[in-house]
Enzyme design. Structure first.
Site, mmCIF file in Angstrom:
data_model
loop_
_atom_site.group_PDB
_atom_site.id
_atom_site.type_symbol
_atom_site.label_atom_id
_atom_site.label_comp_id
_atom_site.label_asym_id
_atom_site.label_seq_id
_atom_site.Cartn_x
_atom_site.Cartn_y
_atom_site.Cartn_z
ATOM 1 N N HIS A 58 -2.537 3.290 -4.809
ATOM 2 C CA HIS A 58 -1.947 2.859 -3.527
ATOM 3 C C HIS A 58 -0.527 2.334 -3.737
ATOM 4 O O HIS A 58 -0.170 1.266 -3.243
ATOM 5 C CB HIS A 58 -2.838 1.806 -2.862
ATOM 6 C CG HIS A 58 -4.125 2.385 -2.319
ATOM 7 N ND1 HIS A 58 -4.151 3.242 -1.246
ATOM 8 C CD2 HIS A 58 -5.410 2.244 -2.722
ATOM 9 C CE1 HIS A 58 -5.407 3.604 -0.992
ATOM 10 N NE2 HIS A 58 -6.194 3.022 -1.877
ATOM 11 N N GLU B 235 -9.470 2.921 -5.812
ATOM 12 C CA GLU B 235 -9.038 4.269 -5.438
ATOM 13 C C GLU B 235 -7.804 4.747 -6.218
ATOM 14 O O GLU B 235 -6.781 5.078 -5.619
ATOM 15 C CB GLU B 235 -8.766 4.324 -3.926
ATOM 16 C CG GLU B 235 -10.009 4.035 -3.112
ATOM 17 C CD GLU B 235 -9.793 4.128 -1.594
ATOM 18 O OE1 GLU B 235 -10.735 4.551 -0.914
ATOM 19 O OE2 GLU B 235 -8.698 3.788 -1.098
ATOM 20 N N ASP C 260 0.863 -1.187 0.000
ATOM 21 C CA ASP C 260 0.000 0.000 0.000
ATOM 22 C C ASP C 260 0.896 1.233 0.000
ATOM 23 O O ASP C 260 2.120 1.104 -0.062
ATOM 24 C CB ASP C 260 -0.957 -0.028 1.210
ATOM 25 C CG ASP C 260 -2.305 0.611 0.852
ATOM 26 O OD1 ASP C 260 -2.309 1.789 0.439
ATOM 27 O OD2 ASP C 260 -3.335 -0.065 0.983
#
Ligand SMILES: [Zn+2]
Length: 563
Positions: free
Chosen positions: A281, A345, A206
């Site tokens: 990420h 995202e 991440d």
């Protein structure tokens, strides 16, 4: 320093729960509740120490011995009676008929099914495969360790016919926001196995950390695995350095550690599905290899949370080459057929301004940056396919079309999951409500800091993974569900325990036992589950778990830290 202090009253609570258990539960407090069971109206004396095992299925002996050893360790050394006899056998024709009548329909259910008969001093465990036998031993352990049953001095004779409702009974763990040593991962796997969960989704990369050693890219472990500061509270003002703990945090798993954990998981019937996040990420990886981003500028590993604009460049061939090499290594060390590619995202800001990304879009005649992400994910999914693996991703990967064979993990509610199932893709449900176990579980002021939301134990327990309005033809694509444990606000392992236990046990019953409205006979109500859960307090205390007590009595709130 900011370490979560476990509930000081937990010992008292445990004994209250155990006492309650002694006086109120006369049946076995199984979690998850078996598909079907019948008491035989007789009892047998609690056996003495030791086991006498009769293997009718010799092939399973090596595996079974370690499982039975755990039962041996529960031995009733205070009891002078004869040892427990255990007979290990395969399913008979009558078992098969009974299990089919109870609703077994698929091969994987046969694989995990078992029949357990406890009567006249003998526990008979019958299964179709070692996996089924393993689950039979888990059920027997819960019977023999039950404080309520031991207190009576006799064991009710019982027959159990059991098999899971869903194939994917998952638990996720974020090791990027906070890193957990291999022994903690091993503990996590052991909790999962006890409650018959069978997929460990390992969130390995991440923005805030890269946790997997890849020999070809040493920067990932030298640079990407470490950050110099960590935001302490909510990200109200990420520029204010006073809000950070200025202390190095990080770590990574070596290939040997990964292989050992995968082997351990396998011995517990648990698949390990690794996640390599892309194209978003990605800040930790980009900290070591900035040339893989659109602006190629050097930025560190961030110490705060959120969605970052710098992501992997979709136009740069070197970026795609890097990711395929990473995936090749992942495919080599993780035997499972599924790899999680993230896909959530990913802001398109950098791609819109990047000459390479724009050129890629023109050459492929793509209408917009969303289509570019779809192309990017498809290329990675095809690469996995060339290695004999299939992909799963967060539900954003549906946008712009999804290649055949790719599965979807529905986290933004259930709409993504429904759309994917209707389009013939496998689906794992993990909607924020109620599957995010990083959300609060109680609204008391003493609750330790969580990311937000509210998923009470009862919300988790009453969750139904198959949406009411899903057409019957699409239901078969719902593989199961998963509890997600993001660790931005879990700075200590104690806090992970607190957030996961006992909510994981509620989800375990949702995924293994018959649906709430289809329960045969006693149980499968929240109240009944809560009564059985009280009887698991003794086990949790013996494990030293910092479990949340709200499950069995919301008035018994232990002291909490004021973070
Ligand atoms: Zn770019």
């Amino acid at each position: 320093m900011n370490k979560f202090q476990g509930p000081k009253g937990s010992v008292v609570l445990t004994w209250m729960a155990v006492l309650w258990c002694w006086t109120n539960v006369s049946a076995y407090p199984w979690i998850p509740l078996p598909a079907h069971h019948r008491y035989l109206n007789t009892t047998m004396p609690v056996p003495g120490s030791g086991l006498q095992v009769d293997y009718r299925m010799r092939d399973w002996q090596v595996q079974a011995e370690s499982w039975l050893q755990e039962i041996q360790q529960l031995s009733f050394s205070w009891n002078a009676g004869p040892p427990l006899r255990i007979r290990v056998d395969s399913l008979g024709p009558e078992d098969a008929v009974n299990l089919m009548e109870l609703g077994i329909t698929t091969d994987w259910q046969w694989d995990e099914a078992y029949v357990l008969v406890l009567a006249e001093g003998t526990a008979t465990l019958r299964a179709q495969s070692p996996k089924g036998l393993f689950y039979a031993t888990r059920t027997l352990i819960q019977m023999l360790e039950s404080d309520s049953i031991r207190a009576t001095g006799s064991l009710p004779a019982v027959m159990v016919w059991d098999f899971p409702r869903f194939a994917w009974r998952g638990m996720h763990l974020d090791v990027a926001r906070h890193f957990w040593e291999p022994d903690k991962i091993q503990q996590y796997l052991s909790w999962m196995a006890r409650y018959k969960m069978n997929v460990f989704h390992w969130h390995l990369t991440d923005d805030q950390g890269w946790r997997l050693e890849i020999p070809e890219f040493p920067g990932l472990t030298k640079v990407s695995a470490w950050r110099s500061a960590t935001l302490r509270g909510r990200p109200v003002d990420v520029e204010d350095s006073l809000l950070y703990r200025h202390q190095q945090h990080g770590g990574y798993y070596t290939e040997a550690e990964v292989r050992a954990l995968v082997r351990y998981a396998d011995s517990l019937g648990i698949r390990v599905v690794p996640e390599i996040e892309m194209p978003g990420h990605a800040r930790a990886a980009l900290a070591a290899y900035p040339a893989l981003s659109c602006r190629a500028d050097s930025q560190g590993v961030p110490g705060h949370w959120g969605v970052f604009e710098d992501v992997f460049c979709a136009g740069n061939e070197a970026t795609l080459e890097f990711l395929t090499q990473v995936l090749d290594h992942v495919c080599r060390i993780f035997p499972d057929s599924v790899v999680h590619l993230g896909g959530d995202e990913c802001p398109k800001t950098r791609w819109e301004a990047c000459p390479l990304c724009q050129q890629r879009m023109r050459s492929l005649d793509l209408p917009d940056a969303h289509a570019l992400q779809s192309w990017f994910m498809s290329r990675m999914i095809q690469h996995l396919a060339s290695q004999g693996k299939s992909a799963i991703g967060w539900d954003e990967i549906l946008e712009g079309g999804l290649p055949e064979g790719a599965a979807v993990m529905s986290w933004r509610g259930t709409e993504g999951g429904k759309a994917a199932a209707r389009a013939g893709h496998s689906v794992v449900m993990s909607p924020g409500k109620p599957c995010y176990l990083d959300h609060y579980q109680h609204d008391g002021p003493e609750e330790p800091l969580a990311i937000g939301g509210m998923n009470r134990l009862e919300d988790v327990y009453t969750y139904e993974p198959v949406p009411d309005d899903l057409e019957p033809g699409a239901v078969m694509w719902i593989q199961g569900a998963q509890g997600n444990v993001w660790t931005e606000y879990m700075t200590s392992w104690d806090k992970v325990e607190y957030m996961v236990m006992p909510r994981m046990t509620a989800l375990a019953e949702v995924l293994w036992s018959p649906a709430l409205n289809r329960t045969v006979g006693r149980g499968r109500t929240f109240e009944h589950y809560r009564d059985r859960l009280r009887c698991h307090a003794g086990w949790m205390a013996r494990q030293g778990l910092h479990f949340a007590p709200h499950g069995w009595d919301p008035t018994l709130l232990p002291e909490r830290p004021s973070n």
